[in-house]
Design an enzyme around this catalytic site. Structure first.
Site, PDB file in Angstrom:
ATOM      1  N   GLN A   1      20.908  61.612  -0.424  1.00  0.00           N
ATOM      2  CA  GLN A   1      19.473  61.617  -0.151  1.00  0.00           C
ATOM      3  C   GLN A   1      18.746  60.431  -0.779  1.00  0.00           C
ATOM      4  O   GLN A   1      17.598  60.160  -0.443  1.00  0.00           O
ATOM      5  CB  GLN A   1      18.831  62.923  -0.640  1.00  0.00           C
ATOM      6  CG  GLN A   1      19.279  64.146   0.153  1.00  0.00           C
ATOM      7  CD  GLN A   1      18.615  65.395  -0.359  1.00  0.00           C
ATOM      8  OE1 GLN A   1      19.054  65.970  -1.335  1.00  0.00           O
ATOM      9  NE2 GLN A   1      17.533  65.816   0.283  1.00  0.00           N
TER      10      GLN A   1
ATOM     11  N   HIS B   1      25.183  68.603   1.595  1.00  0.00           N
ATOM     12  CA  HIS B   1      24.715  67.214   1.737  1.00  0.00           C
ATOM     13  C   HIS B   1      25.855  66.219   1.491  1.00  0.00           C
ATOM     14  O   HIS B   1      25.896  65.151   2.103  1.00  0.00           O
ATOM     15  CB  HIS B   1      23.604  66.910   0.726  1.00  0.00           C
ATOM     16  CG  HIS B   1      22.222  67.242   1.204  1.00  0.00           C
ATOM     17  ND1 HIS B   1      21.651  66.671   2.319  1.00  0.00           N
ATOM     18  CD2 HIS B   1      21.276  68.074   0.689  1.00  0.00           C
ATOM     19  CE1 HIS B   1      20.413  67.141   2.478  1.00  0.00           C
ATOM     20  NE2 HIS B   1      20.161  67.999   1.501  1.00  0.00           N
TER      21      HIS B   1
ATOM     22  N   CYS C   1      14.179  71.333   2.810  1.00  0.00           N
ATOM     23  CA  CYS C   1      14.928  70.185   2.281  1.00  0.00           C
ATOM     24  C   CYS C   1      13.969  69.022   2.088  1.00  0.00           C
ATOM     25  O   CYS C   1      13.115  68.767   2.941  1.00  0.00           O
ATOM     26  CB  CYS C   1      16.017  69.804   3.276  1.00  0.00           C
ATOM     27  SG  CYS C   1      16.995  68.374   2.781  1.00  0.00           S
ATOM     28  N   LEU C   2      14.108  68.295   0.976  1.00  0.00           N
ATOM     29  CA  LEU C   2      13.239  67.141   0.723  1.00  0.00           C
ATOM     30  C   LEU C   2      13.424  66.060   1.782  1.00  0.00           C
ATOM     31  O   LEU C   2      12.545  65.221   1.963  1.00  0.00           O
ATOM     32  CB  LEU C   2      13.518  66.567  -0.670  1.00  0.00           C
ATOM     33  CG  LEU C   2      13.110  67.461  -1.852  1.00  0.00           C
ATOM     34  CD1 LEU C   2      13.536  66.823  -3.166  1.00  0.00           C
ATOM     35  CD2 LEU C   2      11.609  67.729  -1.848  1.00  0.00           C
TER      36      LEU C   2
ATOM     37  N   GLY D   1      16.519  70.791  -5.758  1.00  0.00           N
ATOM     38  CA  GLY D   1      17.831  70.153  -5.713  1.00  0.00           C
ATOM     39  C   GLY D   1      17.761  68.825  -4.994  1.00  0.00           C
ATOM     40  O   GLY D   1      16.858  68.586  -4.190  1.00  0.00           O
TER      41      GLY D   1
ATOM     42  N   HIS E   1      23.543  74.342  -0.391  1.00  0.00           N
ATOM     43  CA  HIS E   1      22.723  73.342   0.299  1.00  0.00           C
ATOM     44  C   HIS E   1      23.063  71.922  -0.172  1.00  0.00           C
ATOM     45  O   HIS E   1      23.285  71.020   0.641  1.00  0.00           O
ATOM     46  CB  HIS E   1      21.244  73.666   0.024  1.00  0.00           C
ATOM     47  CG  HIS E   1      20.256  72.718   0.628  1.00  0.00           C
ATOM     48  ND1 HIS E   1      19.283  73.124   1.523  1.00  0.00           N
ATOM     49  CD2 HIS E   1      20.065  71.384   0.456  1.00  0.00           C
ATOM     50  CE1 HIS E   1      18.568  72.063   1.881  1.00  0.00           C
ATOM     51  NE2 HIS E   1      19.007  71.001   1.249  1.00  0.00           N
ATOM     52  N   GLU E   2      23.129  71.746  -1.499  1.00  0.00           N
ATOM     53  CA  GLU E   2      23.374  70.398  -2.032  1.00  0.00           C
ATOM     54  C   GLU E   2      24.818  69.958  -1.801  1.00  0.00           C
ATOM     55  O   GLU E   2      25.070  68.777  -1.515  1.00  0.00           O
ATOM     56  CB  GLU E   2      23.010  70.327  -3.520  1.00  0.00           C
ATOM     57  CG  GLU E   2      21.564  70.685  -3.863  1.00  0.00           C
ATOM     58  CD  GLU E   2      20.515  69.981  -3.016  1.00  0.00           C
ATOM     59  OE1 GLU E   2      20.763  68.851  -2.553  1.00  0.00           O
ATOM     60  OE2 GLU E   2      19.444  70.560  -2.790  1.00  0.00           O
TER      61      GLU E   2
HETATM   62 CO    CO Z   1      18.414  69.050   1.197  1.00  0.00          CO
END
Ligand code: CO
Length: 151
Positions: free
Chosen positions: A51, A134, A88-89, A46, A130-131
């Site tokens: 991000q 963000h 998380c990226l 995701g 999660h997304e």
């Molecule tokens: Co993330």
């Protein structure tokens, strides 16, 4: 294919609340295309617009069952609880056990502004929560009960 730079934890852009998407135009489509390519290139499940430095309510998810694009998403139903590993990226190499709903139902729009609904359990529920977090400037660590050791 255009890859965008993934912003890492510590950059204040990740703690800001995103504004709704109002124009479903070619600029949005390019953003979603780039987010998709960037997510796949990073082996993520995701990615949310902040991000890549865009403070708009848009995200992409693929847990291995096909691409989901969501614009202006909102959780309208949730139930149960799960305690699973999450990363998380934007926080490379860091993982923790989070508390998330077992199931969520999300309403939003697609890239053309059409209403869409997604339901997910387990990993998909985690990814949706999660997304969407963000988009409100919240990182997964806010839901972590235990950080995991990494080498
Ligand atoms: Co993330």
């Amino acid at each position: 294919m255009a890859l965008r730079n993934i912003i890492k934890e510590g950059d204040p852009v990740l703690n800001k609340k995103c504004r709704p998407v109002e124009k479903f135009d070619s600029r949005l489509h390019m953003l979603l295309d780039d987010m998709r390519d960037t997510m796949y290139n990073a082996d993520g499940v995701g990615l949310a617009a902040p991000q890549v430095g865009i403070l708009r309510r848009a995200l992409v998810i693929d847990i291995g069952e096909g691409l989901i694009e969501l614009v202006n998403p909102k959780i309208v139903m949730k139930s149960g609880e799960q305690h699973e590993q999450e990363g998380c990226l934007s926080c490379p190499g860091e993982y923790g056990i989070t508390v998330r709903p077992k199931y969520v139902k999300v309403k939003g729009q697609d890239r053309f502004g059409n209403d869409v609904t997604y339901e997910g359990s387990d990993l998909l529920a985690r990814a949706l929560c999660h997304e969407i977090d963000h988009l409100d400037g919240v990182l997964f660590k806010a839901h972590v009960t235990e950080m995991l050791q990494t080498e």
